[in-house]
Write a protein that holds these residues in place. Sequence first.
Motif, PDB file in Angstrom:
ATOM      1  N   SER A  67       0.839  -1.195   0.000  1.00 47.31           N
ATOM      2  CA  SER A  67       0.000   0.000   0.000  1.00 47.31           C
ATOM      3  C   SER A  67       0.880   1.254   0.000  1.00 47.31           C
ATOM      4  O   SER A  67       2.100   1.176   0.036  1.00 47.31           O
ATOM      5  CB  SER A  67      -0.921   0.006   1.228  1.00 47.31           C
ATOM      6  N   TRP A  68       0.230   2.402  -0.028  1.00 43.55           N
ATOM      7  CA  TRP A  68       0.906   3.693  -0.005  1.00 43.55           C
ATOM      8  C   TRP A  68       0.571   4.392   1.298  1.00 43.55           C
ATOM      9  O   TRP A  68      -0.517   4.232   1.837  1.00 43.55           O
ATOM     10  CB  TRP A  68       0.451   4.545  -1.188  1.00 43.55           C
ATOM     11  N   GLN A  69       1.511   5.184   1.782  1.00 43.59           N
ATOM     12  CA  GLN A  69       1.294   5.924   3.016  1.00 43.59           C
ATOM     13  C   GLN A  69       1.567   7.404   2.776  1.00 43.59           C
ATOM     14  O   GLN A  69       2.536   7.769   2.115  1.00 43.59           O
ATOM     15  CB  GLN A  69       2.219   5.395   4.106  1.00 43.59           C
ATOM     16  N   LEU A  70       0.683   8.254   3.333  1.00 39.32           N
ATOM     17  CA  LEU A  70       0.910   9.688   3.249  1.00 39.32           C
ATOM     18  C   LEU A  70       2.128  10.052   4.088  1.00 39.32           C
ATOM     19  O   LEU A  70       2.253   9.612   5.236  1.00 39.32           O
ATOM     20  CB  LEU A  70      -0.305  10.450   3.785  1.00 39.32           C
ATOM     21  N   VAL A  71       3.019  10.854   3.521  1.00 39.18           N
ATOM     22  CA  VAL A  71       4.207  11.313   4.236  1.00 39.18           C
ATOM     23  C   VAL A  71       3.992  12.746   4.699  1.00 39.18           C
ATOM     24  O   VAL A  71       4.206  13.070   5.863  1.00 39.18           O
ATOM     25  CB  VAL A  71       5.477  11.211   3.355  1.00 39.18           C
ATOM     26  N   TYR A  72       3.574  13.610   3.770  1.00 35.49           N
ATOM     27  CA  TYR A  72       3.294  14.991   4.141  1.00 35.49           C
ATOM     28  C   TYR A  72       2.314  15.626   3.170  1.00 35.49           C
ATOM     29  O   TYR A  72       2.128  15.167   2.049  1.00 35.49           O
ATOM     30  CB  TYR A  72       4.555  15.843   4.239  1.00 35.49           C
ATOM     31  N   ILE A  73       1.685  16.690   3.657  1.00 34.62           N
ATOM     32  CA  ILE A  73       0.880  17.598   2.839  1.00 34.62           C
ATOM     33  C   ILE A  73       1.390  18.989   3.194  1.00 34.62           C
ATOM     34  O   ILE A  73       1.457  19.339   4.367  1.00 34.62           O
ATOM     35  CB  ILE A  73      -0.622  17.525   3.174  1.00 34.62           C
ATOM     36  N   THR A  74       1.761  19.757   2.192  1.00 36.97           N
ATOM     37  CA  THR A  74       2.259  21.106   2.439  1.00 36.97           C
ATOM     38  C   THR A  74       1.484  22.105   1.589  1.00 36.97           C
ATOM     39  O   THR A  74       1.296  21.907   0.389  1.00 36.97           O
ATOM     40  CB  THR A  74       3.768  21.209   2.119  1.00 36.97           C
ATOM     41  N   ASP A  75       1.026  23.167   2.257  1.00 44.88           N
ATOM     42  CA  ASP A  75       0.330  24.268   1.615  1.00 44.88           C
ATOM     43  C   ASP A  75       1.295  25.452   1.590  1.00 44.88           C
ATOM     44  O   ASP A  75       1.875  25.796   2.625  1.00 44.88           O
ATOM     45  CB  ASP A  75      -0.919  24.619   2.439  1.00 44.88           C
ATOM     46  N   PHE A  76       1.492  26.038   0.417  1.00 45.94           N
ATOM     47  CA  PHE A  76       2.424  27.156   0.261  1.00 45.94           C
ATOM     48  C   PHE A  76       1.651  28.456   0.029  1.00 45.94           C
ATOM     49  O   PHE A  76       0.571  28.442  -0.560  1.00 45.94           O
ATOM     50  CB  PHE A  76       3.350  26.930  -0.939  1.00 45.94           C
ATOM     51  N   GLU A  89       3.094  27.435   4.436  1.00 46.33           N
ATOM     52  CA  GLU A  89       2.148  28.031   5.375  1.00 46.33           C
ATOM     53  C   GLU A  89       1.627  26.977   6.345  1.00 46.33           C
ATOM     54  O   GLU A  89       1.598  27.181   7.543  1.00 46.33           O
ATOM     55  CB  GLU A  89       0.980  28.679   4.639  1.00 46.33           C
ATOM     56  N   ILE A  90       1.225  25.840   5.789  1.00 45.94           N
ATOM     57  CA  ILE A  90       0.777  24.713   6.610  1.00 45.94           C
ATOM     58  C   ILE A  90       1.577  23.501   6.171  1.00 45.94           C
ATOM     59  O   ILE A  90       1.707  23.225   4.979  1.00 45.94           O
ATOM     60  CB  ILE A  90      -0.731  24.434   6.409  1.00 45.94           C
ATOM     61  N   ASP A  91       2.091  22.766   7.150  1.00 47.79           N
ATOM     62  CA  ASP A  91       2.860  21.559   6.856  1.00 47.79           C
ATOM     63  C   ASP A  91       2.346  20.439   7.754  1.00 47.79           C
ATOM     64  O   ASP A  91       2.405  20.554   8.985  1.00 47.79           O
ATOM     65  CB  ASP A  91       4.349  21.809   7.095  1.00 47.79           C
ATOM     66  N   VAL A  92       1.834  19.401   7.139  1.00 45.58           N
ATOM     67  CA  VAL A  92       1.293  18.261   7.873  1.00 45.58           C
ATOM     68  C   VAL A  92       2.291  17.119   7.730  1.00 45.58           C
ATOM     69  O   VAL A  92       2.552  16.660   6.619  1.00 45.58           O
ATOM     70  CB  VAL A  92      -0.080  17.838   7.314  1.00 45.58           C
ATOM     71  N   CYS A  93       2.854  16.679   8.849  1.00 47.88           N
ATOM     72  CA  CYS A  93       3.851  15.603   8.850  1.00 47.88           C
ATOM     73  C   CYS A  93       3.219  14.356   9.463  1.00 47.88           C
ATOM     74  O   CYS A  93       2.953  14.316  10.672  1.00 47.88           O
ATOM     75  CB  CYS A  93       5.086  16.032   9.635  1.00 47.88           C
ATOM     76  N   PHE A  94       2.971  13.356   8.639  1.00 45.97           N
ATOM     77  CA  PHE A  94       2.275  12.161   9.106  1.00 45.97           C
ATOM     78  C   PHE A  94       3.156  11.249   9.956  1.00 45.97           C
ATOM     79  O   PHE A  94       2.646  10.568  10.834  1.00 45.97           O
ATOM     80  CB  PHE A  94       1.676  11.396   7.921  1.00 45.97           C
ATOM     81  N   SER A  95       4.456  11.262   9.739  1.00 45.37           N
ATOM     82  CA  SER A  95       5.321  10.366  10.516  1.00 45.37           C
ATOM     83  C   SER A  95       5.365  10.748  11.992  1.00 45.37           C
ATOM     84  O   SER A  95       5.473   9.886  12.857  1.00 45.37           O
ATOM     85  CB  SER A  95       6.734  10.318   9.929  1.00 45.37           C
ATOM     86  N   ILE A  96       5.247  12.045  12.292  1.00 48.09           N
ATOM     87  CA  ILE A  96       5.248  12.467  13.697  1.00 48.09           C
ATOM     88  C   ILE A  96       3.861  12.933  14.154  1.00 48.09           C
ATOM     89  O   ILE A  96       3.701  13.406  15.277  1.00 48.09           O
ATOM     90  CB  ILE A  96       6.300  13.571  13.965  1.00 48.09           C
ATOM     91  N   LYS A  97       2.868  12.809  13.266  1.00 45.97           N
ATOM     92  CA  LYS A  97       1.477  13.166  13.565  1.00 45.97           C
ATOM     93  C   LYS A  97       1.365  14.586  14.105  1.00 45.97           C
ATOM     94  O   LYS A  97       0.730  14.833  15.119  1.00 45.97           O
ATOM     95  CB  LYS A  97       0.864  12.176  14.559  1.00 45.97           C
ATOM     96  N   GLN A  98       1.977  15.538  13.368  1.00 52.57           N
ATOM     97  CA  GLN A  98       1.921  16.930  13.798  1.00 52.57           C
ATOM     98  C   GLN A  98       1.641  17.856  12.632  1.00 52.57           C
ATOM     99  O   GLN A  98       1.930  17.535  11.479  1.00 52.57           O
ATOM    100  CB  GLN A  98       3.221  17.347  14.478  1.00 52.57           C
ATOM    101  N   VAL A  99       1.099  19.017  12.987  1.00 54.41           N
ATOM    102  CA  VAL A  99       0.763  20.044  12.007  1.00 54.41           C
ATOM    103  C   VAL A  99       1.487  21.326  12.396  1.00 54.41           C
ATOM    104  O   VAL A  99       1.494  21.718  13.560  1.00 54.41           O
ATOM    105  CB  VAL A  99      -0.767  20.289  11.947  1.00 54.41           C
TER     106      VAL A  99
END
Length: 139
Positions: A67-76, A89-99
């Motif tokens: 399967s695939w896993q989300l690593v990050y979502i970044t909004d610039f 502006e917004i950085d979502v890091c799935f490995s550490i479960k933080q925004v």
Amino acid sequence: MALKIEQISGFKVPDSFIGVIVSAVTNGGDSVGAAKAVTLNFRDPDYSPEAGGFHPVEVRLEKQATSWQLVYITDFSYQGRHTPELIKEIDVCFSIKQVYHFLAGWLNAREGKELLALFISNFVEYYNTGCYQVTITTE
């Protein structure tokens, strides 16, 4: 092509967002077959510091077994008065479960989940308007 995205327990995104990712890859005609990582870039070609528009968004997935896993979502966004620069502006890091938000730093768990939910909801709505051009890079 079926793109199975495995969610991280306690830090899930709505199915509507997963649908956007699967749709973007499918509509892009790109095959992720042998790839180990996929980066999707969502860009509003009219976005500029002067005119505004929809912020660019980058999403990274990495292959995990079958399967695939989300690593990050970044909004610039553009920031700065005289010589605006495109920054995270917004950085979502799935490995550490933080925004992260550029004005507040790393958010606590509750605030992070609230911002993530709002951001994802807005992003899906924007995507559905057709405002983004999507490019896909595989590694």
